[in-house]
Design a protein around this motif. Sequence first.
Motif, short mmCIF file in Angstrom:
data_model
loop_
_atom_site.label_atom_id
_atom_site.label_comp_id
_atom_site.label_asym_id
_atom_site.label_seq_id
_atom_site.Cartn_x
_atom_site.Cartn_y
_atom_site.Cartn_z
N ARG A 34 -49.36 28.97 69.17
CA ARG A 34 -48.22 29.90 69.15
C ARG A 34 -48.70 31.34 69.18
O ARG A 34 -48.12 32.18 69.88
CB ARG A 34 -47.39 29.65 67.89
CG ARG A 34 -46.56 28.38 67.94
CD ARG A 34 -45.86 28.15 66.62
NE ARG A 34 -44.96 26.99 66.68
CZ ARG A 34 -44.36 26.47 65.62
NH1 ARG A 34 -44.56 27.01 64.42
NH2 ARG A 34 -43.57 25.43 65.76
N LEU A 59 -52.60 16.66 59.24
CA LEU A 59 -51.45 17.55 59.37
C LEU A 59 -51.88 19.01 59.25
O LEU A 59 -51.37 19.88 59.97
CB LEU A 59 -50.41 17.22 58.30
CG LEU A 59 -49.65 15.90 58.48
CD1 LEU A 59 -48.74 15.64 57.29
CD2 LEU A 59 -48.83 15.93 59.77
N GLY A 60 -52.82 19.28 58.34
CA GLY A 60 -53.32 20.65 58.19
C GLY A 60 -54.00 21.13 59.46
O GLY A 60 -53.79 22.26 59.91
N THR A 61 -54.83 20.26 60.05
CA THR A 61 -55.50 20.62 61.30
C THR A 61 -54.49 20.84 62.42
O THR A 61 -54.62 21.78 63.22
CB THR A 61 -56.48 19.50 61.70
OG1 THR A 61 -57.43 19.30 60.65
CG2 THR A 61 -57.22 19.85 62.98
N MET A 62 -53.47 19.97 62.46
CA MET A 62 -52.44 20.10 63.49
C MET A 62 -51.67 21.41 63.34
O MET A 62 -51.41 22.11 64.33
CB MET A 62 -51.48 18.91 63.40
CG MET A 62 -50.43 18.88 64.50
SD MET A 62 -49.30 17.49 64.32
CE MET A 62 -48.43 17.98 62.82
N GLU A 63 -51.30 21.75 62.08
CA GLU A 63 -50.58 23.00 61.85
C GLU A 63 -51.44 24.20 62.23
O GLU A 63 -50.94 25.18 62.81
CB GLU A 63 -50.19 23.09 60.37
CG GLU A 63 -49.08 22.13 59.96
CD GLU A 63 -47.75 22.49 60.60
OE1 GLU A 63 -47.57 23.67 60.96
OE2 GLU A 63 -46.91 21.59 60.74
N LYS A 64 -52.73 24.13 61.92
CA LYS A 64 -53.63 25.22 62.27
C LYS A 64 -53.71 25.40 63.78
O LYS A 64 -53.61 26.52 64.30
CB LYS A 64 -55.01 24.94 61.69
CG LYS A 64 -56.04 26.01 62.01
CD LYS A 64 -57.39 25.65 61.41
CE LYS A 64 -58.44 26.70 61.77
NZ LYS A 64 -59.77 26.34 61.21
N GLU A 65 -53.87 24.28 64.49
CA GLU A 65 -53.94 24.34 65.95
C GLU A 65 -52.62 24.82 66.53
O GLU A 65 -52.60 25.58 67.51
CB GLU A 65 -54.30 22.97 66.51
CG GLU A 65 -55.71 22.52 66.16
CD GLU A 65 -56.01 21.12 66.66
OE1 GLU A 65 -55.06 20.46 67.15
OE2 GLU A 65 -57.18 20.69 66.57
N LEU A 66 -51.50 24.38 65.92
CA LEU A 66 -50.19 24.81 66.41
C LEU A 66 -50.01 26.32 66.22
O LEU A 66 -49.49 27.01 67.12
CB LEU A 66 -49.09 24.05 65.66
CG LEU A 66 -47.65 24.29 66.12
CD1 LEU A 66 -47.48 23.93 67.59
CD2 LEU A 66 -46.67 23.48 65.27
N ARG A 67 -50.45 26.83 65.07
CA ARG A 67 -50.36 28.28 64.85
C ARG A 67 -51.22 29.04 65.86
O ARG A 67 -50.82 30.10 66.36
CB ARG A 67 -50.80 28.62 63.43
CG ARG A 67 -49.77 28.26 62.36
CD ARG A 67 -50.10 28.93 61.04
NE ARG A 67 -51.39 28.51 60.53
CZ ARG A 67 -51.57 27.47 59.71
NH1 ARG A 67 -50.52 26.75 59.33
NH2 ARG A 67 -52.77 27.15 59.27
N GLN A 68 -52.40 28.49 66.14
CA GLN A 68 -53.27 29.14 67.13
C GLN A 68 -52.62 29.14 68.51
O GLN A 68 -52.68 30.14 69.23
CB GLN A 68 -54.62 28.41 67.17
CG GLN A 68 -55.46 28.60 65.92
CD GLN A 68 -56.74 27.78 65.96
OE1 GLN A 68 -56.89 26.88 66.79
NE2 GLN A 68 -57.66 28.08 65.06
#
Length: 242
Positions: free
Chosen positions: A167, A156-165
């Motif tokens: 966005r 989930l942390g990796t996914m959130e990081k990629e999602l922020r990138q």
Amino acid sequence: KGREFIWVDTTARWRIADAKKFLESVATEAGAQSRLNDIIDSVVRDQVSGSELVELVRSASWVVPEGEILEEVPAEVREELKKQVSRGREELTRNVLVEARKVIPQYGIELVDVRIKRLNYVESVREKVYARMISERKRIAAKFRSEGEGRSAEILGTMEKELRQIRSGAYRRAQEIRGKADAGATRVYGDAYSGDPEFYAFSRTLEAYREGQNKDSVLILTTDSDYYRYLKQAARPARAGR
């Protein structure tokens, strides 16, 4: 040798070797069976009480294959599995047969073979063993659950990081496009102003009229206001026509 009580179920094969002694001592098959049960139970009890539980379960030649000891198995159990036994079940059953044969001939009986059919803890010990097994399974399950939750948090942390990138990249791209569009619009406005300043001013004023008012708007303007200038100019021909 352990302090835990176990239940041992044995079976034996026998035959009548001396009919006269048999009839004089036990008389019937049921009597012989009863006498054999007493003798074998006594010998088995002596042999079992002087042996480790692992010796009753395993053979002396059996070795734990490499890689078959699970990491989840408690350390004391792993050590028990690796323990070398001096004598196994085969030797114990042979000892039972030898010791029982010393007593049985006086009854006209020949003991052919003795085997251990089943081993189990007594009921009170079984409950403790089951409770320990359940506790161990719960510990292993909790370990797997904790590892799973940790892995889930990592994903989930990796996914959130990629999602922020994603966005951030999309926002940056949108701002670049918007900036280019604004620059193009400014250039168009500049060209229009350079070509005909009066028409440009008129066009921008009309745009301000359209965007800054609606049917419920109320404006209070002076007659010399720049905002009112084109409305005033449009009203003059109308009055002249009347």
